[in-house]
Design a protein around this motif. Structure first.
Motif, PDB file in Angstrom:
ATOM      1  N   VAL A  59       0.826  -1.212   0.000  1.00 17.35           N
ATOM      2  CA  VAL A  59       0.000   0.000   0.000  1.00 17.35           C
ATOM      3  C   VAL A  59       0.861   1.263   0.000  1.00 17.35           C
ATOM      4  CG1 VAL A  59      -2.019  -1.145   0.994  1.00 17.35           C
ATOM      5  CG2 VAL A  59      -0.417   0.025   2.501  1.00 17.35           C
ATOM      6  N   SER A  60       2.045   1.198   0.568  1.00 19.15           N
ATOM      7  CA  SER A  60       2.953   2.342   0.521  1.00 19.15           C
ATOM      8  C   SER A  60       3.426   2.588  -0.908  1.00 19.15           C
ATOM      9  CB  SER A  60       4.149   2.132   1.446  1.00 19.15           C
ATOM     10  OG  SER A  60       3.718   2.132   2.783  1.00 19.15           O
ATOM     11  N   PHE A  61       3.665   1.511  -1.650  1.00 14.78           N
ATOM     12  CA  PHE A  61       4.030   1.657  -3.057  1.00 14.78           C
ATOM     13  C   PHE A  61       2.892   2.309  -3.834  1.00 14.78           C
ATOM     14  CE2 PHE A  61       4.086   0.330  -7.465  1.00 14.78           C
ATOM     15  CZ  PHE A  61       5.369   0.669  -7.854  1.00 14.78           C
ATOM     16  N   VAL A  62       1.672   1.854  -3.606  1.00 18.53           N
ATOM     17  CA  VAL A  62       0.507   2.438  -4.290  1.00 18.53           C
ATOM     18  C   VAL A  62       0.386   3.919  -3.941  1.00 18.53           C
ATOM     19  CG1 VAL A  62      -2.020   2.403  -4.452  1.00 18.53           C
ATOM     20  CG2 VAL A  62      -0.725   0.253  -4.509  1.00 18.53           C
ATOM     21  N   THR A  63       0.540   4.257  -2.659  1.00 22.45           N
ATOM     22  CA  THR A  63       0.464   5.645  -2.223  1.00 22.45           C
ATOM     23  C   THR A  63       1.532   6.490  -2.906  1.00 22.45           C
ATOM     24  OG1 THR A  63      -0.441   5.011  -0.072  1.00 22.45           O
ATOM     25  CG2 THR A  63       0.569   7.190  -0.223  1.00 22.45           C
ATOM     26  N   LEU A  93      -4.002  15.990  -0.525  1.00 24.41           N
ATOM     27  CA  LEU A  93      -4.516  14.615  -0.578  1.00 24.41           C
ATOM     28  C   LEU A  93      -4.625  14.019   0.824  1.00 24.41           C
ATOM     29  CD1 LEU A  93      -2.682  13.204  -3.721  1.00 24.41           C
ATOM     30  CD2 LEU A  93      -5.087  13.843  -3.527  1.00 24.41           C
ATOM     31  N   TRP A  94      -3.624  14.292   1.671  1.00 24.67           N
ATOM     32  CA  TRP A  94      -3.677  13.817   3.058  1.00 24.67           C
ATOM     33  C   TRP A  94      -4.895  14.391   3.771  1.00 24.67           C
ATOM     34  CZ3 TRP A  94      -3.440  17.082   7.317  1.00 24.67           C
ATOM     35  CH2 TRP A  94      -3.443  16.441   8.553  1.00 24.67           C
ATOM     36  N   ALA A  95      -5.098  15.704   3.676  1.00 19.54           N
ATOM     37  CA  ALA A  95      -6.211  16.354   4.381  1.00 19.54           C
ATOM     38  C   ALA A  95      -7.562  15.878   3.855  1.00 19.54           C
ATOM     39  CB  ALA A  95      -6.102  17.875   4.255  1.00 19.54           C
ATOM     40  N   GLY A  96      -7.687  15.806   2.529  1.00 21.08           N
ATOM     41  CA  GLY A  96      -8.975  15.471   1.932  1.00 21.08           C
ATOM     42  C   GLY A  96      -9.348  14.009   1.961  1.00 21.08           C
ATOM     43  N   PHE A  97      -8.361  13.148   1.962  1.00 18.70           N
ATOM     44  CA  PHE A  97      -8.655  11.722   1.927  1.00 18.70           C
ATOM     45  C   PHE A  97      -8.244  11.003   3.214  1.00 18.70           C
ATOM     46  CE2 PHE A  97      -8.488  12.838  -2.588  1.00 18.70           C
ATOM     47  CZ  PHE A  97      -9.749  12.383  -2.973  1.00 18.70           C
ATOM     48  N   THR A  98      -6.981  11.048   3.541  1.00 22.80           N
ATOM     49  CA  THR A  98      -6.495  10.286   4.693  1.00 22.80           C
ATOM     50  C   THR A  98      -7.043  10.808   6.010  1.00 22.80           C
ATOM     51  OG1 THR A  98      -4.490   9.758   3.480  1.00 22.80           O
ATOM     52  CG2 THR A  98      -4.428   9.426   5.844  1.00 22.80           C
ATOM     53  N   ALA A  99      -6.775  12.060   6.332  1.00 27.30           N
ATOM     54  CA  ALA A  99      -7.194  12.601   7.627  1.00 27.30           C
ATOM     55  C   ALA A  99      -8.713  12.602   7.750  1.00 27.30           C
ATOM     56  CB  ALA A  99      -6.637  14.010   7.826  1.00 27.30           C
ATOM     57  N   ALA A 100      -9.391  13.095   6.729  1.00 27.45           N
ATOM     58  CA  ALA A 100     -10.850  13.181   6.794  1.00 27.45           C
ATOM     59  C   ALA A 100     -11.490  11.802   6.980  1.00 27.45           C
ATOM     60  CB  ALA A 100     -11.390  13.854   5.530  1.00 27.45           C
ATOM     61  N   ARG A 101     -11.002  10.817   6.257  1.00 25.04           N
ATOM     62  CA  ARG A 101     -11.592   9.466   6.341  1.00 25.04           C
ATOM     63  C   ARG A 101     -11.258   8.798   7.670  1.00 25.04           C
ATOM     64  NH1 ARG A 101     -15.472  10.341   4.372  1.00 25.04           N
ATOM     65  NH2 ARG A 101     -15.974   8.177   4.807  1.00 25.04           N
ATOM     66  N   LEU A 102     -10.008   8.944   8.137  1.00 20.94           N
ATOM     67  CA  LEU A 102      -9.643   8.353   9.427  1.00 20.94           C
ATOM     68  C   LEU A 102     -10.469   8.958  10.567  1.00 20.94           C
ATOM     69  CD1 LEU A 102      -5.785   7.844   9.336  1.00 20.94           C
ATOM     70  CD2 LEU A 102      -7.481   6.148   9.915  1.00 20.94           C
ATOM     71  N   ILE A 103     -10.649  10.268  10.539  1.00 19.90           N
ATOM     72  CA  ILE A 103     -11.439  10.924  11.582  1.00 19.90           C
ATOM     73  C   ILE A 103     -12.866  10.384  11.575  1.00 19.90           C
ATOM     74  CG2 ILE A 103     -12.459  13.138  12.271  1.00 19.90           C
ATOM     75  CD1 ILE A 103      -9.765  14.425  11.281  1.00 19.90           C
ATOM     76  N   THR A 104     -13.452  10.255  10.398  1.00 23.58           N
ATOM     77  CA  THR A 104     -14.817   9.735  10.284  1.00 23.58           C
ATOM     78  C   THR A 104     -14.923   8.317  10.830  1.00 23.58           C
ATOM     79  OG1 THR A 104     -15.245  11.106   8.349  1.00 23.58           O
ATOM     80  CG2 THR A 104     -16.671   9.195   8.647  1.00 23.58           C
ATOM     81  N   GLU A 123       0.490   9.690   9.405  1.00 22.28           N
ATOM     82  CA  GLU A 123       0.230   9.706   7.965  1.00 22.28           C
ATOM     83  C   GLU A 123       0.715  11.000   7.327  1.00 22.28           C
ATOM     84  OE1 GLU A 123      -0.703   7.155   6.097  1.00 22.28           O
ATOM     85  OE2 GLU A 123      -0.732   5.933   7.915  1.00 22.28           O
ATOM     86  N   LEU A 124       0.564  12.124   8.027  1.00 28.18           N
ATOM     87  CA  LEU A 124       1.048  13.399   7.497  1.00 28.18           C
ATOM     88  C   LEU A 124       2.567  13.376   7.339  1.00 28.18           C
ATOM     89  CD1 LEU A 124       0.679  16.325   6.598  1.00 28.18           C
ATOM     90  CD2 LEU A 124       0.765  16.986   9.026  1.00 28.18           C
ATOM     91  N   VAL A 125       3.267  12.922   8.360  1.00 22.98           N
ATOM     92  CA  VAL A 125       4.733  12.849   8.281  1.00 22.98           C
ATOM     93  C   VAL A 125       5.137  11.908   7.142  1.00 22.98           C
ATOM     94  CG1 VAL A 125       6.834  12.117   9.487  1.00 22.98           C
ATOM     95  CG2 VAL A 125       5.092  13.456  10.702  1.00 22.98           C
ATOM     96  N   THR A 126       4.479  10.769   7.040  1.00 20.08           N
ATOM     97  CA  THR A 126       4.799   9.796   5.991  1.00 20.08           C
ATOM     98  C   THR A 126       4.623  10.405   4.609  1.00 20.08           C
ATOM     99  OG1 THR A 126       4.162   7.936   7.394  1.00 20.08           O
ATOM    100  CG2 THR A 126       4.170   7.542   5.023  1.00 20.08           C
ATOM    101  N   ILE A 127       3.485  11.063   4.378  1.00 18.66           N
ATOM    102  CA  ILE A 127       3.197  11.605   3.053  1.00 18.66           C
ATOM    103  C   ILE A 127       4.090  12.801   2.729  1.00 18.66           C
ATOM    104  CG2 ILE A 127       1.304  13.200   3.550  1.00 18.66           C
ATOM    105  CD1 ILE A 127       1.002  10.640   0.829  1.00 18.66           C
TER     106      ILE A 127
END
Length: 143
Positions: A59-63, A93-104, A123-127
């Protein structure tokens, strides 16, 4: 049509996610707190980690691949600095997809807010690290 992608940076960005995760979740950094909040045992054998690590690499490769492509598309659209395009694209992309979805998901699953913050920060540091790698070495012919 697939945008120009420097696959060496995708590979480096993939590996960087493993480094960031290894440091972030180390017991002396956030690992012990994360395990407590997530109700996960840190006791196990290396064999127990094989599948999760393999999934993480995939999944890191896909990201990294998606980020590299999106950064190139953004650069073509906005022009200017490829590095800035990669960084801004990653954060959006982090804010709109990763953070928003994880929070939900975490809100509906009743997870502790401290766990949510820790995971989205990871996830923010990673991205951002991925974006720095991708942005520093743009694909040939783009800059």
């Amino acid at each position: 049509m697939i945008p120009e992608i420097n696959y060496w940076t995708v590979i480096l960005a993939t590996l960087s996610s493993m480094v960031v995760g290894s440091v972030w979740y180390a017991p002396k950094v956030f690992g012990t707190r994360w395990a407590k909040l997530a109700n996960v045992s840190m006791v196990g054998t290396g064999k127990d980690a094989v599948v999760p690590i393999a999934v993480t690499v995939l999944v890191s490769f896909v990201t990294a691949w998606v980020l590299a492509g999106a950064a190139t598309i953004a650069w073509h659209f906005y022009e200017g600095s490829y590095f800035a395009s990669a960084l801004v694209t990653a954060i959006l992309l982090w804010a709109g997809f990763t953070a928003a979805r994880l929070i939900t998901h975490d809100a509906f699953e009743g997870r502790p807010s401290g766990l949510t913050v820790m995971n989205i920060a990871h996830e923010l540091v990673t991205i951002v690290v991925m974006a720095i790698i991708i942005g520093v070495w743009p694909p040939a012919g783009t800059v």
